[in-house]
Design an enzyme around this catalytic site. Sequence first.
Site, PDB file in Angstrom:
ATOM      1  N   ARG A 195      78.456  37.871  18.119  1.00  0.00           N
ATOM      2  CA  ARG A 195      79.485  36.815  18.068  1.00  0.00           C
ATOM      3  C   ARG A 195      80.871  37.404  18.292  1.00  0.00           C
ATOM      4  NH1 ARG A 195      75.120  35.015  18.104  1.00  0.00           N
ATOM      5  NH2 ARG A 195      74.185  33.558  16.633  1.00  0.00           N
ATOM      6  N   SER A 250      78.119  26.604  12.899  1.00  0.00           N
ATOM      7  CA  SER A 250      78.120  27.638  11.851  1.00  0.00           C
ATOM      8  C   SER A 250      79.560  28.009  11.529  1.00  0.00           C
ATOM      9  CB  SER A 250      77.418  28.898  12.352  1.00  0.00           C
ATOM     10  OG  SER A 250      76.136  28.588  12.805  1.00  0.00           O
ATOM     11  N   GLU A 303      83.716  32.131  11.659  1.00  0.00           N
ATOM     12  CA  GLU A 303      83.372  32.318  13.079  1.00  0.00           C
ATOM     13  C   GLU A 303      84.370  31.588  13.995  1.00  0.00           C
ATOM     14  OE1 GLU A 303      79.037  32.344  14.094  1.00  0.00           O
ATOM     15  OE2 GLU A 303      79.665  30.794  15.494  1.00  0.00           O
TER      16      GLU A 303
END
Length: 343
Positions: free
Chosen positions: A166, A237, A332
């Site tokens: 990520r 998320s 994130e």
Amino acid sequence: MSLTIEHQVDLQPLHTLAMPAQAEHYCLLSSPSALPELRRQVRANGWRHAVLAGGSNSLCEAYVPGLVVQPAFLGLEVIAESAESVLIRVGAGENWHQLVVWSLKQGFYGLENLALIPGWVGAAPIQNIGAYGVELADVLVSVTAFAWESGSRLELPASACALGYRDSRFKQDGPGQWVITAVTLRLSRHFVPHSDYAPLAAWFADRPVTAEALFERVCFERQQKLPDPKDIPNCGSFFKNPMVSREQAEAFKCRWPAMPQFPAGAEVKIPAAWLIDQLGFKGQSLSGFRVHDKQALVLTNPDRCGAAALRQATDQLINAVAARFDIALEPEPQWLGQGPGSR
Ligand code: NAP
């Protein structure tokens, strides 16, 4: 190419967490050829600037000073093909899921596990989107991008994008430094299933894994757990799954034998959802935000609360996880309107 710059623009409909937010200036771009002129104007006015794509991984301050640019560049073409694979070039403003659907129809494989990831293609390299054991890095050949600092247009091979978990150089270099204009992907003409993740493995234990069936199952799994932002605002998320050392993971296993752990290179990945769930937050409302009852990693915003409330909610989760597990959760999604920004 003429540029239309709007002022005091409502950002609430432009990001999926739907926080009340306003951009001082805003420009929707339909062609990369307008970028040099936009950069000239931003510099001449002394504005800072930030890039917004589909808004599914973005958080907005109540007021976003400077210019928000949305690069809505379309285009999808096969640029090379062989008996084994095809190279496709996709504009940054194309919808990611529609690309997955299109690729499957053409018999081009590799994107099945990435079905239903919201957002635009140009945002995919920024956090190296991934799901069910496949990530963009597996198919990415190159990224075409406008480098804001130098004003030049570059073609960066995947090896120069520092793709990680990520993560990428586009994320590391900070907001606004790069405007991704297109990506080039290599897709295979031969389907290779990736169905190791538990929910897929269980479903396909006694069924043939075709590309279409895998795509359908991934869509089904995601729809079970992740609310559609059109119904309940959310940005998928909210936290990255933390990585810990093998020694730390061993110690955790002794203390919490049920803790799921996944080896990832030299480290071990711990699902953030499990940590949050252990603390009893699932389904709870925190300062107006709600920890989703089907997946504790998803924060929803049913009452369309703003940045201050989000900070309170996420601080509560981060502090609770740190206090119980001594693990630092990292968000994130990325903020628009925070930090000095680039000009
Ligand atoms: P889940 O099944 O509840 O699993 C929780 C976490 O455990 C996942 O995040 C996954 O990490 C990890 N995990 C599970 N099985 C694994 C295995 N066999 N090997 C390695 N790691 C494993 O996950 P979920 O929330 O429903 O999400 C399903 C998938 O969609 C996950 O891959 C998730 O990352 C992905 N997703 C991605 C985004 C995004 O790119 N922003 C947003 C939403 C969901 P990983 O996250 O590393 O896969």
